[in-house]
Design a protein around this motif. Structure first.
Motif, PDB file in Angstrom:
ATOM      1  N   ASN A 412      -7.119  74.883  71.781  1.00  0.00           N
ATOM      2  CA  ASN A 412      -8.284  75.233  72.462  1.00  0.00           C
ATOM      3  C   ASN A 412      -8.529  76.589  72.969  1.00  0.00           C
ATOM      4  N   THR A 413      -8.292  77.452  72.014  1.00  0.00           N
ATOM      5  CA  THR A 413      -7.946  78.861  72.539  1.00  0.00           C
ATOM      6  C   THR A 413      -9.087  79.538  73.223  1.00  0.00           C
ATOM      7  N   ALA A 414     -10.382  79.469  72.959  1.00  0.00           N
ATOM      8  CA  ALA A 414     -11.481  79.927  73.738  1.00  0.00           C
ATOM      9  C   ALA A 414     -11.404  79.487  75.444  1.00  0.00           C
ATOM     10  N   ASP A 415     -11.216  78.230  75.488  1.00  0.00           N
ATOM     11  CA  ASP A 415     -11.139  77.844  76.944  1.00  0.00           C
ATOM     12  C   ASP A 415      -9.863  78.218  77.527  1.00  0.00           C
ATOM     13  N   ALA A 416      -8.852  78.427  76.835  1.00  0.00           N
ATOM     14  CA  ALA A 416      -7.472  78.953  77.582  1.00  0.00           C
ATOM     15  C   ALA A 416      -7.872  80.436  77.899  1.00  0.00           C
ATOM     16  N   LEU A 417      -8.500  81.140  76.957  1.00  0.00           N
ATOM     17  CA  LEU A 417      -8.933  82.625  77.355  1.00  0.00           C
ATOM     18  C   LEU A 417      -9.420  82.676  78.424  1.00  0.00           C
ATOM     19  N   ALA A 418     -10.492  81.791  78.667  1.00  0.00           N
ATOM     20  CA  ALA A 418     -11.371  81.839  79.630  1.00  0.00           C
ATOM     21  C   ALA A 418     -10.933  81.551  81.087  1.00  0.00           C
ATOM     22  N   SER A 419      -9.810  80.451  80.969  1.00  0.00           N
ATOM     23  CA  SER A 419      -9.343  80.284  82.296  1.00  0.00           C
ATOM     24  C   SER A 419      -8.361  81.347  82.730  1.00  0.00           C
ATOM     25  N   LEU A 420      -7.654  81.939  81.705  1.00  0.00           N
ATOM     26  CA  LEU A 420      -6.748  82.963  81.869  1.00  0.00           C
ATOM     27  C   LEU A 420      -7.466  84.235  82.489  1.00  0.00           C
ATOM     28  N   GLU A 421      -8.592  84.346  81.862  1.00  0.00           N
ATOM     29  CA  GLU A 421      -9.417  85.765  82.457  1.00  0.00           C
ATOM     30  C   GLU A 421      -9.801  85.667  83.640  1.00  0.00           C
ATOM     31  N   MET A 422     -10.036  84.302  84.171  1.00  0.00           N
ATOM     32  CA  MET A 422     -10.620  84.278  85.683  1.00  0.00           C
ATOM     33  C   MET A 422      -9.455  84.673  86.749  1.00  0.00           C
ATOM     34  N   VAL A 423      -8.335  84.248  86.327  1.00  0.00           N
ATOM     35  CA  VAL A 423      -7.136  84.738  87.244  1.00  0.00           C
ATOM     36  C   VAL A 423      -6.930  86.352  87.128  1.00  0.00           C
ATOM     37  N   ARG A 424      -7.103  86.858  86.089  1.00  0.00           N
ATOM     38  CA  ARG A 424      -6.936  88.262  85.634  1.00  0.00           C
ATOM     39  C   ARG A 424      -7.887  89.146  86.085  1.00  0.00           C
ATOM     40  N   ALA A 425      -9.357  88.663  86.343  1.00  0.00           N
ATOM     41  CA  ALA A 425     -10.421  89.334  86.740  1.00  0.00           C
ATOM     42  C   ALA A 425     -10.233  89.438  88.256  1.00  0.00           C
ATOM     43  N   ARG A 426      -9.779  88.306  89.004  1.00  0.00           N
ATOM     44  CA  ARG A 426      -9.491  88.505  90.219  1.00  0.00           C
ATOM     45  C   ARG A 426      -8.591  89.379  90.611  1.00  0.00           C
ATOM     46  N   ALA A 427      -7.391  89.426  89.918  1.00  0.00           N
ATOM     47  CA  ALA A 427      -6.249  90.468  90.019  1.00  0.00           C
ATOM     48  C   ALA A 427      -7.023  91.713  90.012  1.00  0.00           C
ATOM     49  N   ARG A 428      -7.854  91.823  89.100  1.00  0.00           N
ATOM     50  CA  ARG A 428      -8.239  93.376  88.737  1.00  0.00           C
ATOM     51  C   ARG A 428      -9.118  93.914  90.043  1.00  0.00           C
ATOM     52  N   GLN A 429      -9.726  92.914  90.615  1.00  0.00           N
ATOM     53  CA  GLN A 429     -10.734  93.403  91.809  1.00  0.00           C
ATOM     54  C   GLN A 429     -11.546  94.574  91.574  1.00  0.00           C
ATOM     55  N   GLY A 430     -12.188  94.337  90.059  1.00  0.00           N
ATOM     56  CA  GLY A 430     -13.265  95.383  90.134  1.00  0.00           C
ATOM     57  C   GLY A 430     -12.716  96.520  89.246  1.00  0.00           C
ATOM     58  N   ASN A 431     -11.344  96.841  89.042  1.00  0.00           N
ATOM     59  CA  ASN A 431     -10.900  98.061  88.481  1.00  0.00           C
ATOM     60  C   ASN A 431     -10.810  97.641  86.919  1.00  0.00           C
ATOM     61  N   ASN A 432     -11.655  98.015  86.161  1.00  0.00           N
ATOM     62  CA  ASN A 432     -11.656  97.462  84.517  1.00  0.00           C
ATOM     63  C   ASN A 432     -10.817  98.395  84.015  1.00  0.00           C
ATOM     64  N   ALA A 433     -10.156  99.378  84.615  1.00  0.00           N
ATOM     65  CA  ALA A 433      -9.100 100.253  84.061  1.00  0.00           C
ATOM     66  C   ALA A 433      -7.363  99.751  83.746  1.00  0.00           C
ATOM     67  N   ILE A 434      -7.532  98.694  84.529  1.00  0.00           N
ATOM     68  CA  ILE A 434      -6.233  97.786  84.498  1.00  0.00           C
ATOM     69  C   ILE A 434      -6.165  96.555  84.035  1.00  0.00           C
ATOM     70  N   LEU A 435      -5.138  95.924  83.726  1.00  0.00           N
ATOM     71  CA  LEU A 435      -5.141  94.395  83.420  1.00  0.00           C
ATOM     72  C   LEU A 435      -6.160  94.193  82.388  1.00  0.00           C
ATOM     73  N   PRO A 436      -6.079  94.560  81.132  1.00  0.00           N
ATOM     74  CA  PRO A 436      -7.146  94.423  79.960  1.00  0.00           C
ATOM     75  C   PRO A 436      -7.317  92.995  79.749  1.00  0.00           C
ATOM     76  N   LYS A 437      -8.557  92.605  79.374  1.00  0.00           N
ATOM     77  CA  LYS A 437      -8.647  91.142  78.985  1.00  0.00           C
ATOM     78  C   LYS A 437      -7.900  90.825  77.732  1.00  0.00           C
ATOM     79  N   VAL A 438      -7.088  89.472  77.887  1.00  0.00           N
ATOM     80  CA  VAL A 438      -6.252  89.027  76.664  1.00  0.00           C
ATOM     81  C   VAL A 438      -7.414  88.526  75.809  1.00  0.00           C
ATOM     82  N   THR A 439      -7.129  88.887  74.368  1.00  0.00           N
ATOM     83  CA  THR A 439      -8.009  88.538  73.553  1.00  0.00           C
ATOM     84  C   THR A 439      -7.440  87.919  72.276  1.00  0.00           C
ATOM     85  N   THR A 440      -5.900  87.689  72.323  1.00  0.00           N
ATOM     86  CA  THR A 440      -5.428  87.181  71.199  1.00  0.00           C
ATOM     87  C   THR A 440      -5.921  85.774  70.958  1.00  0.00           C
TER      88      THR A 440
END
Length: 511
Positions: A412-440
């Protein structure tokens, strides 16, 4: 048997709002039931205890009323912060062998930790025995509640809730035991005599099944939330989240998805600031699913007994800590460029913390654990440094990462990516220049990304070693440290317990 100690710690509660259960006393099953019950004050998110000192009580007069039930349940929680449950023993058994942590302190201090780092700890090593003892002591507390409270005439809803809380605690302790030792004695009720405590090891499949049953029972009873006087007790979300983790260890991926989805619908949210989430003012926050409650009590140093932060604190100068369980350079290297979690996880020598503490530029250790850090201004002479710091056990971020891992394993790749992105987005804290979204969408690459995210998100939180083991990567990751396939996946059964059992307990292979 030593592994089912009859020494217990009991505490009481009251209806005073915004108190935290931090009292400690002891129960010796038999003639006397002593209580040392002490007053505590804490912040608005703290929990469920405030009572004056009391004297001894004969055990034959105990388990008679609702007050006795409450004392016993609070005692069960109190033991979770004990030395054997949160200090040297769990650091040795659950963390030091990983690639995230090492002994720390001065080179000559507590050198037994090095045996865990090199997979040379023997069955006679004291930290292994202490860890075993700590878990079975907590299990004994839980069994007392489960066996004795049903006969008490009291509020039926409270009775069933107390039993459910005890089942959660028992499950949590067996989870720690089975991942550390594999097959372990399964004690699900109090024995009537000493001989009945001498149980052989149950196959780990039976232990996992018992854990799952306890957590299912607990989740069916426990509330989603508590009022202010009871914050810190086990909730429905805690039981579901721990059950998801139990399923993950057994690779029951469909169950992991189902259980984590339930938790994801219960109102938890990621705390906006990763570093601040671990500070005392933000204990029991929106991300917290289960925390061990701790407190420093002015006027009673003995009751301010948590040493979790003290033993990991900055060593020397103002730090006052012992400097153990420190991050490795390998962990530092794992963080992606610019990831704010690196500085939120690791205190570097010579830095100034966000709270303004100046860390000495010289000393035995180049790094310390920032998640257990307590600002030096909160230290009070004569008390354990950092005794106020709660211990985070299950966070919502881990639920999301379990959901991501399980969905990826199921395709279930889409669901896996969505949950992973929630964690990375919080870590990013609004700085989109770091921690690029995982898309594989490649399952193997996404698995690697999720493993990485677990490592950096949960660093220093006592999961990395067992994560690598359950993933089947022990030799790959830890081989250079001395890991032996077929042996090092578990620790030896304490030799003292084997001796006390007259050989009923059998040793793990290779020890």
């Amino acid at each position: 048997m030593a592994y089912l100690s009859i020494i217990n710690h009991l505490e009481n509660d009251s209806s005073i709002i915004m108190k935290k259960n931090i009292i400690q006393s002891s129960l010796t099953i038999g003639k006397y039931l002593p209580f040392a019950l002490l007053l505590s004050l804490t912040s608005c998110k703290d929990s469920f205890l405030d009572v004056p000192p009391q004297g001894q009580q004969p055990s034959e007069q105990f388990w008679k009323n609702e007050g006795d039930a409450t004392k016993a349940v609070n005692a069960m929680y109190a033991n979770l912060r004990s030395w054997n449950n949160t200090a040297f023993a769990p650091m040795a058994v659950e963390s030091i062998a990983s690639d995230d942590t090492e002994k720390g302190s001065s080179p000559s201090d507590a050198t037994f930790f090095n045996k865990f780092d090199t997979f040379t700890a023997s069955a006679s090593e004291g930290q292994i025995g202490d860890f075993w003892k700590g878990q079975y002591q907590s299990i004994n507390y839980a069994n007392q509640v489960i066996d004795n409270i049903p006969a008490i005439s009291m509020d039926e809803n409270l009775k069933t809730r107390y039993i459910a809380e005890a089942k959660f605690i028992r499950a949590y302790c067996y989870f720690r035991l089975v991942r550390a030792f594999g097959d372990v004695p399964l004690r699900l009720s109090l024995a009537q005599d000493a001989a009945a405590y001498n149980l052989p090891r149950s196959p780990k499949a039976e232990v996992w099944a018992a854990i799952e049953k306890d957590l299912k029972d607990a989740a069916s009873i426990l509330p989603q939330t508590y009022g202010a006087t009871d914050i810190g007790r086990a909730t429905k979300g805690a039981a579901l989240a721990l059950n998801a983790k139990v399923a993950m260890y057994q690779k029951k991926w469909s169950e992991v998805v189902a259980l984590t989805k339930q938790v994801m619908g219960m109102g938890y949210s990621l705390f906006p600031n990763y570093e601040q989430m671990f500070r005392i003012p933000n204990e029991n926050c929106s991300e917290s699913i289960f925390e061990i409650q701790c407190k420093l009590i002015l006027g009673n140093a003995a009751a301010s007994n948590s040493q979790y932060s003290q033993v990991q604190g900055v060593r020397g100068s103002q730090g006052g800590g012992w400097g153990f369980h420190v991050p490795t350079q390998d962990l530092v290297n794992e963080f992606e460029e610019g990831d704010p979690r690196k500085d939120a996880t690791i205190i570097f020598r010579g830095e100034i913390t966000p709270q303004g503490d100046v860390i000495p530029a010289t000393g035995d250790n180049p790094m310390y654990n920032q998640k257990s850090y307590v600002p030096f201004s909160l230290f009070i002479s004569g008390y354990n440094e950092g005794a106020d710091q709660n211990i985070r056990v299950i966070r919502y971020a881990e639920v999301l990462l379990m959901n991501a891992e399980a969905n990826n394993e199921l395709g279930n790749t889409a669901d896996a990516l969505a949950s992973l992105e929630m964690v990375r987005a919080r870590a990013r804290q609004g700085n989109n220049a770091i921690l690029p979204k995982v898309t594989t969408t490649d399952q193997a690459l996404l698995r690697k990304a999720i493993y990485h995210e677990r490592r950096v998100e949960l660093a220093m939180e006592f999961d990395r070693f067992f994560d690598v083991i359950r993933q089947g990567r022990g030799a790959e990751v830890f081989g250079k440290k001395g890991f032996k396939t077929g042996v090092s996946e578990v620790w030896p059964i304490p030799q003292n317990e084997i001796d006390l059992s007259a050989g009923v307990l059998k040793q793990n292979t290779g020890y």
